[in-house]
Design an enzyme around this catalytic site. Sequence first.
Site, PDB file in Angstrom:
ATOM      1  N   ARG A 168       1.016  -1.141   0.020  1.00 50.76           N
ATOM      2  CA  ARG A 168       0.003  -0.136  -0.147  1.00 50.76           C
ATOM      3  C   ARG A 168       0.813   1.201   0.107  1.00 50.76           C
ATOM      4  O   ARG A 168       1.626   1.510   1.043  1.00 50.76           O
ATOM      5  CB  ARG A 168      -0.917   0.073   1.221  1.00 50.76           C
ATOM      6  CG  ARG A 168      -1.971  -1.066   1.152  1.00 50.76           C
ATOM      7  CD  ARG A 168      -2.768  -0.932   2.526  1.00 50.76           C
ATOM      8  NE  ARG A 168      -1.825  -1.116   3.853  1.00 50.76           N
ATOM      9  CZ  ARG A 168      -1.825  -2.172   4.200  1.00 50.76           C
ATOM     10  NH1 ARG A 168      -2.227  -3.579   3.871  1.00 50.76           N
ATOM     11  NH2 ARG A 168      -1.091  -2.256   5.455  1.00 50.76           N
ATOM     12  N   GLU A 295      19.190   2.351  15.029  1.00 50.99           N
ATOM     13  CA  GLU A 295      18.806   0.951  14.456  1.00 50.99           C
ATOM     14  C   GLU A 295      19.583   0.682  13.162  1.00 50.99           C
ATOM     15  O   GLU A 295      19.541   1.709  12.214  1.00 50.99           O
ATOM     16  CB  GLU A 295      17.400   0.976  14.300  1.00 50.99           C
ATOM     17  CG  GLU A 295      16.830  -0.354  14.124  1.00 50.99           C
ATOM     18  CD  GLU A 295      15.367  -0.351  14.291  1.00 50.99           C
ATOM     19  OE1 GLU A 295      14.741  -0.740  13.261  1.00 50.99           O
ATOM     20  OE2 GLU A 295      14.680   0.017  15.186  1.00 50.99           O
ATOM     21  N   TYR A 343       6.246 -12.220   7.846  1.00 55.30           N
ATOM     22  CA  TYR A 343       6.419 -11.197   8.830  1.00 55.30           C
ATOM     23  C   TYR A 343       4.965 -11.032   9.500  1.00 55.30           C
ATOM     24  O   TYR A 343       3.821 -10.940   8.429  1.00 55.30           O
ATOM     25  CB  TYR A 343       6.827  -9.748   7.962  1.00 55.30           C
ATOM     26  CG  TYR A 343       6.711  -8.563   8.722  1.00 55.30           C
ATOM     27  CD1 TYR A 343       7.704  -8.253   9.669  1.00 55.30           C
ATOM     28  CD2 TYR A 343       5.569  -7.769   8.774  1.00 55.30           C
ATOM     29  CE1 TYR A 343       7.645  -7.250  10.563  1.00 55.30           C
ATOM     30  CE2 TYR A 343       5.403  -6.744   9.691  1.00 55.30           C
ATOM     31  CZ  TYR A 343       6.372  -6.523  10.475  1.00 55.30           C
ATOM     32  OH  TYR A 343       6.569  -5.374  11.492  1.00 55.30           O
ATOM     33  N   ASP A 345       2.372  -8.759  12.053  1.00 56.23           N
ATOM     34  CA  ASP A 345       2.276  -7.745  13.217  1.00 56.23           C
ATOM     35  C   ASP A 345       1.697  -8.640  14.335  1.00 56.23           C
ATOM     36  O   ASP A 345       1.097  -9.769  14.342  1.00 56.23           O
ATOM     37  CB  ASP A 345       1.082  -6.738  12.869  1.00 56.23           C
ATOM     38  CG  ASP A 345       1.714  -5.766  11.948  1.00 56.23           C
ATOM     39  OD1 ASP A 345       3.019  -5.623  11.764  1.00 56.23           O
ATOM     40  OD2 ASP A 345       0.950  -5.362  10.789  1.00 56.23           O
TER      41      ASP A 345
END
Length: 378
Positions: A168, A295, A343, A345
């Site tokens: 998206r 990071e 992956y 969430d």
Amino acid sequence: MVGAGLSGAVIGRELADHGYQVTVVDSRDHIGGNCHTERDAETGVLVHVYGPHIFHTDDEEVWTYVNDYETFLPFKNRVKTTSKGRVYSLPVNLHTINQFFGKAMRPDEAYAFITEEQADTSIEDPQTFEEQALRFVGKELYEAFFKGYTIKQWGCHPSELPASILKRLPVRFNYDDNYFFHKFQGMPENGYTAMIERILDHPAITVKLGVTFERGMAAEFDHVFYSGPLDGYFDYSLGRLGYRTLDFERFTYSGDYQGCAVMNYADEAVPFTRITEHKHFAPWERHEKSVCYREYSRFAEAGDIPYYPIRQVREKELLGKYVELADRTGGVTFVGRLGTYRYLDMDVTIRESLDAARGFLACISNGRAVPAFFQRPL
């Protein structure tokens, strides 16, 4: 349950609530997996030890579930990015566009400007990440906000990555700078470890930390739910699946270091991808000092913590072989981000864990074999 993160805790609690004796083992000395949070002794800041985890979901059952075990307070993730010495809002929105191009366009004007003047409409069927970005936002925004960051994050040029990674396109033609768009968003008041500790707090659950699971241990149990690396369960006998890992450079600061929780660094010349300032993940708290992480992303080697599955052609081919091996094994179900090499969430992890526990109970009730996967990796 192999792993005391979300998958092991949620499945373990569901089965304990249905009369099973559950043992949870984890090779680390703490529960919570990569969601582990702890209070920093020097500053008092609640730190996301393995990098920030922000809860967001449209799944009402999952939202109710986590709130049963911990109070979630409102939190909106408003990310900023530094590009060529200037700070912009992410995702790219109307403010970002107007600021970047030095204009004051209305939404319809900005939409026409991007789609008609900036976007590369000659790319009809984007196949790569780069083509996808050029097709929808054009060269200038792509090079300012996407190109350098992606090279650092994935260790390769965006022309080598599939278009699907940019599923998206994060561009909005209004001033909404909330990074996520889900109905429910928040942070646990006392951290994720406190929540997972309550999930595991059941007389039928035994937690053993600092214990590395070995396959021979499976004989001691009726069934194993394994949330470690899929290839690791088979001692990497077919080769290692590819992951990106993260290195964190922790530092403290007297005061407010950057004024936001997450600051991305889009320029390729800056070696780190972002800086996270952890006290801003709990805006209801007040701290004079601050804990920050720089990071860095790199390819995971043996012994590293695997974070992001690469899932390109070579990895998918090897993954298929491990899935076939898992299907033939019996007595074990692979769950979670590492167990299914996807992956995920946090909300999806919890959803799939609830579904796996219910699927297991249904299999036992109906006399069916428990599958190696309730969510197929491919």
